[in-house]
Structure formats: structure tokens, C-alpha cells
Motif scaffolding. Sequence first.
Motif, PDB file in Angstrom:
ATOM      1  N   VAL A 107      16.829  15.296 -20.741  1.00  0.00           N
ATOM      2  CA  VAL A 107      16.633  16.076 -19.513  1.00  0.00           C
ATOM      3  C   VAL A 107      15.308  15.686 -18.861  1.00  0.00           C
ATOM      4  N   ARG A 108      14.272  15.516 -19.654  1.00  0.00           N
ATOM      5  CA  ARG A 108      12.962  15.115 -19.122  1.00  0.00           C
ATOM      6  C   ARG A 108      13.039  13.727 -18.497  1.00  0.00           C
ATOM      7  N   SER A 109      13.710  12.805 -19.153  1.00  0.00           N
ATOM      8  CA  SER A 109      13.830  11.439 -18.635  1.00  0.00           C
ATOM      9  C   SER A 109      14.525  11.428 -17.278  1.00  0.00           C
ATOM     10  N   TYR A 110      15.659  12.108 -17.192  1.00  0.00           N
ATOM     11  CA  TYR A 110      16.345  12.215 -15.907  1.00  0.00           C
ATOM     12  C   TYR A 110      15.467  12.934 -14.884  1.00  0.00           C
ATOM     13  N   GLY A 111      14.768  13.958 -15.344  1.00  0.00           N
ATOM     14  CA  GLY A 111      13.907  14.724 -14.452  1.00  0.00           C
ATOM     15  C   GLY A 111      12.803  13.889 -13.831  1.00  0.00           C
ATOM     16  N   MET A 112      12.185  13.009 -14.611  1.00  0.00           N
ATOM     17  CA  MET A 112      11.133  12.149 -14.075  1.00  0.00           C
ATOM     18  C   MET A 112      11.688  11.200 -13.020  1.00  0.00           C
ATOM     19  N   ASP A 113      12.878  10.653 -13.268  1.00  0.00           N
ATOM     20  CA  ASP A 113      13.512   9.778 -12.277  1.00  0.00           C
ATOM     21  C   ASP A 113      13.854  10.548 -11.009  1.00  0.00           C
ATOM     22  N   LEU A 114      14.413  11.744 -11.187  1.00  0.00           N
ATOM     23  CA  LEU A 114      14.768  12.554 -10.018  1.00  0.00           C
ATOM     24  C   LEU A 114      13.532  13.012  -9.259  1.00  0.00           C
ATOM     25  N   LEU A 115      12.432  13.253  -9.939  1.00  0.00           N
ATOM     26  CA  LEU A 115      11.187  13.611  -9.263  1.00  0.00           C
ATOM     27  C   LEU A 115      10.714  12.464  -8.372  1.00  0.00           C
ATOM     28  N   ARG A 116      10.756  11.236  -8.896  1.00  0.00           N
ATOM     29  CA  ARG A 116      10.368  10.087  -8.075  1.00  0.00           C
ATOM     30  C   ARG A 116      11.276   9.964  -6.852  1.00  0.00           C
ATOM     31  N   TRP A 117      12.581  10.146  -7.059  1.00  0.00           N
ATOM     32  CA  TRP A 117      13.529  10.069  -5.947  1.00  0.00           C
ATOM     33  C   TRP A 117      13.256  11.187  -4.940  1.00  0.00           C
ATOM     34  N   TRP A 118      13.012  12.399  -5.404  1.00  0.00           N
ATOM     35  CA  TRP A 118      12.723  13.541  -4.530  1.00  0.00           C
ATOM     36  C   TRP A 118      11.479  13.264  -3.705  1.00  0.00           C
ATOM     37  N   ARG A 119      10.451  12.692  -4.331  1.00  0.00           N
ATOM     38  CA  ARG A 119       9.227  12.351  -3.618  1.00  0.00           C
ATOM     39  C   ARG A 119       9.467  11.256  -2.586  1.00  0.00           C
ATOM     40  N   PHE A 120      10.307  10.287  -2.942  1.00  0.00           N
ATOM     41  CA  PHE A 120      10.639   9.227  -2.000  1.00  0.00           C
ATOM     42  C   PHE A 120      11.343   9.795  -0.777  1.00  0.00           C
ATOM     43  N   LEU A 121      12.285  10.705  -1.001  1.00  0.00           N
ATOM     44  CA  LEU A 121      13.011  11.312   0.120  1.00  0.00           C
ATOM     45  C   LEU A 121      12.074  12.136   1.002  1.00  0.00           C
ATOM     46  N   ALA A 122      11.049  12.708   0.400  1.00  0.00           N
ATOM     47  CA  ALA A 122      10.110  13.535   1.167  1.00  0.00           C
ATOM     48  C   ALA A 122       9.119  12.697   1.977  1.00  0.00           C
ATOM     49  N   SER A 123       8.989  11.417   1.657  1.00  0.00           N
ATOM     50  CA  SER A 123       7.991  10.586   2.355  1.00  0.00           C
ATOM     51  C   SER A 123       8.465  10.118   3.705  1.00  0.00           C
ATOM     52  N   GLY A 145       0.791  -1.225   0.000  1.00  0.00           N
ATOM     53  CA  GLY A 145       0.000   0.000   0.000  1.00  0.00           C
ATOM     54  C   GLY A 145       0.819   1.268   0.000  1.00  0.00           C
ATOM     55  N   PHE A 146       2.136   1.155  -0.185  1.00  0.00           N
ATOM     56  CA  PHE A 146       3.004   2.326  -0.146  1.00  0.00           C
ATOM     57  C   PHE A 146       2.763   3.213  -1.357  1.00  0.00           C
ATOM     58  N   MET A 147       2.500   4.477  -1.104  1.00  0.00           N
ATOM     59  CA  MET A 147       2.280   5.455  -2.173  1.00  0.00           C
ATOM     60  C   MET A 147       3.192   6.661  -1.925  1.00  0.00           C
ATOM     61  N   LEU A 148       3.847   7.105  -2.979  1.00  0.00           N
ATOM     62  CA  LEU A 148       4.669   8.309  -2.861  1.00  0.00           C
ATOM     63  C   LEU A 148       3.763   9.533  -2.826  1.00  0.00           C
ATOM     64  N   PRO A 149       4.157  10.544  -2.056  1.00  0.00           N
ATOM     65  CA  PRO A 149       3.352  11.769  -2.040  1.00  0.00           C
ATOM     66  C   PRO A 149       3.436  12.471  -3.390  1.00  0.00           C
ATOM     67  N   GLU A 150       2.383  13.153  -3.752  1.00  0.00           N
ATOM     68  CA  GLU A 150       2.340  13.889  -5.018  1.00  0.00           C
ATOM     69  C   GLU A 150       2.877  15.307  -4.806  1.00  0.00           C
ATOM     70  N   SER A 151       4.059  15.399  -4.244  1.00  0.00           N
ATOM     71  CA  SER A 151       4.638  16.715  -3.972  1.00  0.00           C
ATOM     72  C   SER A 151       5.646  17.070  -5.051  1.00  0.00           C
ATOM     73  N   GLY A 152       5.791  18.345  -5.290  1.00  0.00           N
ATOM     74  CA  GLY A 152       6.736  18.810  -6.289  1.00  0.00           C
ATOM     75  C   GLY A 152       6.264  18.508  -7.693  1.00  0.00           C
ATOM     76  N   GLY A 153       7.133  18.730  -8.650  1.00  0.00           N
ATOM     77  CA  GLY A 153       6.777  18.436 -10.024  1.00  0.00           C
ATOM     78  C   GLY A 153       7.894  18.774 -10.990  1.00  0.00           C
ATOM     79  N   LEU A 154       7.796  18.193 -12.162  1.00  0.00           N
ATOM     80  CA  LEU A 154       8.704  18.509 -13.252  1.00  0.00           C
ATOM     81  C   LEU A 154       7.922  19.368 -14.232  1.00  0.00           C
ATOM     82  N   VAL A 155       8.401  20.591 -14.444  1.00  0.00           N
ATOM     83  CA  VAL A 155       7.671  21.570 -15.249  1.00  0.00           C
ATOM     84  C   VAL A 155       8.440  21.853 -16.535  1.00  0.00           C
TER      85      VAL A 155
END
Length: 78
Positions: free
Chosen positions: A62-78, A13-23
Motif C-alpha cells: 500500500v505504501r509503495s503504490y501510495g508513493m507512486d500515486l503521490l508523485r502522480w497527484w503532484r504532477f497533475l497539480a502542477s 529545472g522541472f520540480m514537482l510541487p510539495e503538495s499533499g502527502g502520504l500519511v
Amino acid sequence: MLETGGSDRDLVGFMLPESGGLVESTDPARPYVLLDADGAVVEPVERFFAELQACARPPATVRSYGMDLLRWWRFLAS
């Protein structure tokens, strides 16, 4: 050592928070920007993206790396 089979961590049931974003940006020198939960630019990622741009990587990279880094950033924030 990684132990498996324990009931300590229920990751089903683990869900990453929907915080931040890649714009996406309109600036070709800065095609994407990673924002934190407060809407501020994540400076280490900004510098990494600048390095990718300096190496003539396409915006899709840049977008591909950004999506991965967004997931990592969200994981760190959880």
C-alpha cells in the motif's frame, strides 16, 4: 508524435510541487492515507487502498503504490 530536441520544454529545472502527502495511520485496516494539497483525503485513492487491503496486500505494498500515486497527484497539480 513525440518530438525531441525542441527548446519548447525545459525539463531540467522541472520540480514537482510539495503538495499533499502520504500519511501513515495507526489503523491496521487503513495503513496509509493520501492527502491532497488542502489536507483532504483523496477518495479515489482511498477506495483503491481499501481494495488492496481486501486482497490481503501487506502495508508495504500500500505504501509503495501510495508513493507512486503521490508523485502522480503532484504532477497533475502542477
